[in-house]
Write a protein that holds these residues in place. Structure first.
Motif, short mmCIF file in Angstrom:
data_model
loop_
_atom_site.label_atom_id
_atom_site.label_comp_id
_atom_site.label_asym_id
_atom_site.label_seq_id
_atom_site.Cartn_x
_atom_site.Cartn_y
_atom_site.Cartn_z
N ALA A 76 0.85 -1.19 0.00
CA ALA A 76 0.00 0.00 0.00
C ALA A 76 0.89 1.25 0.00
CB ALA A 76 -0.91 0.01 1.23
N VAL A 77 0.51 2.24 -0.78
CA VAL A 77 1.29 3.47 -0.90
C VAL A 77 1.12 4.32 0.36
CG1 VAL A 77 1.59 5.60 -2.20
CG2 VAL A 77 1.11 3.47 -3.42
N ILE A 78 2.26 4.65 0.98
CA ILE A 78 2.28 5.49 2.17
C ILE A 78 2.54 6.94 1.76
CG2 ILE A 78 3.50 6.00 4.31
CD1 ILE A 78 4.25 3.03 4.42
N LYS A 79 3.46 7.11 0.82
CA LYS A 79 3.83 8.45 0.38
C LYS A 79 4.05 8.46 -1.13
CE LYS A 79 6.90 12.23 1.50
NZ LYS A 79 7.84 12.75 2.46
N ASP A 80 3.49 9.45 -1.80
CA ASP A 80 3.65 9.60 -3.23
C ASP A 80 3.79 11.10 -3.51
OD1 ASP A 80 3.57 9.57 -5.98
OD2 ASP A 80 1.68 8.49 -6.14
N HIS A 81 5.02 11.52 -3.78
CA HIS A 81 5.28 12.95 -3.90
C HIS A 81 6.33 13.20 -4.99
CE1 HIS A 81 5.81 17.09 -2.65
NE2 HIS A 81 7.12 16.89 -2.65
N TRP A 82 6.11 14.23 -5.82
CA TRP A 82 7.06 14.63 -6.84
C TRP A 82 7.86 15.83 -6.34
CZ3 TRP A 82 8.25 12.14 -11.27
CH2 TRP A 82 7.40 11.13 -11.69
N ASP A 83 9.19 15.75 -6.45
CA ASP A 83 10.08 16.83 -6.03
C ASP A 83 10.73 17.48 -7.24
OD1 ASP A 83 9.91 16.59 -3.18
OD2 ASP A 83 11.13 14.76 -3.33
N TYR A 84 10.72 18.80 -7.27
CA TYR A 84 11.37 19.56 -8.33
C TYR A 84 12.88 19.52 -8.10
CZ TYR A 84 12.72 23.53 -11.23
OH TYR A 84 13.30 24.35 -12.17
N LYS A 85 13.64 19.14 -9.13
CA LYS A 85 15.09 19.01 -9.00
C LYS A 85 15.87 20.03 -9.82
CE LYS A 85 15.17 15.68 -6.11
NZ LYS A 85 15.73 15.84 -4.80
N GLY A 86 15.17 20.92 -10.49
CA GLY A 86 15.87 21.98 -11.21
C GLY A 86 15.76 21.88 -12.71
N LYS A 87 16.49 22.76 -13.38
CA LYS A 87 16.48 22.83 -14.84
C LYS A 87 17.41 21.78 -15.43
CE LYS A 87 13.89 26.51 -15.35
NZ LYS A 87 12.63 26.44 -16.00
N THR A 88 17.07 21.34 -16.64
CA THR A 88 17.93 20.43 -17.40
C THR A 88 18.46 21.18 -18.61
OG1 THR A 88 16.12 19.56 -18.72
CG2 THR A 88 16.64 18.39 -16.70
N GLN A 89 19.63 20.79 -19.08
CA GLN A 89 20.19 21.47 -20.24
C GLN A 89 20.83 20.54 -21.16
OE1 GLN A 89 22.43 24.84 -18.93
NE2 GLN A 89 20.62 25.75 -18.06
#
Length: 89
Positions: A76-89
């Motif tokens: 069962a999913v306890i935590k589901d979160h997207w984190d911003y990691k910055g720009k890609t180049q």
């Protein structure tokens, strides 16, 4: 250049990210006017997201996000979160 997510994932994209894809692969798709690349885990859940504009080599210039998906021992999913990691180049 300002992208759709701008450090926050919208509801429409969240629906696409909730789907299962081919396990352990990179999946390329279009979302509105953006190019999207997803890396999936062994269960087919997207865990890495690149969104922006792809160049002629397919490399996306834009934003990168990682997913924190934590499950308990029964799966069962306890935590589901997207984190911003910055720009890609």
């Amino acid at each position: 250049m300002q992208y759709l997510l701008d450090m926050k994932i919208g509801e429409a994209l969240q629906k696409k990210l909730a789907k299962k894809y081919e396990p352990s692969t990179m999946v390329s798709l279009k979302f509105n006017r953006y190019d999207v690349a997803l890396k999936t885990d062994e269960e087919g859940n997207p865990i890495l997201l690149f969104i922006g504009k792809a160049d002629e080599n397919g490399t996306i210039k834009g934003d990168r996000y990682t997913r924190r998906l934590v499950k308990d021992s029964s799966g069962a999913v306890i935590k589901d979160h997207w984190d911003y990691k910055g720009k890609t180049q």
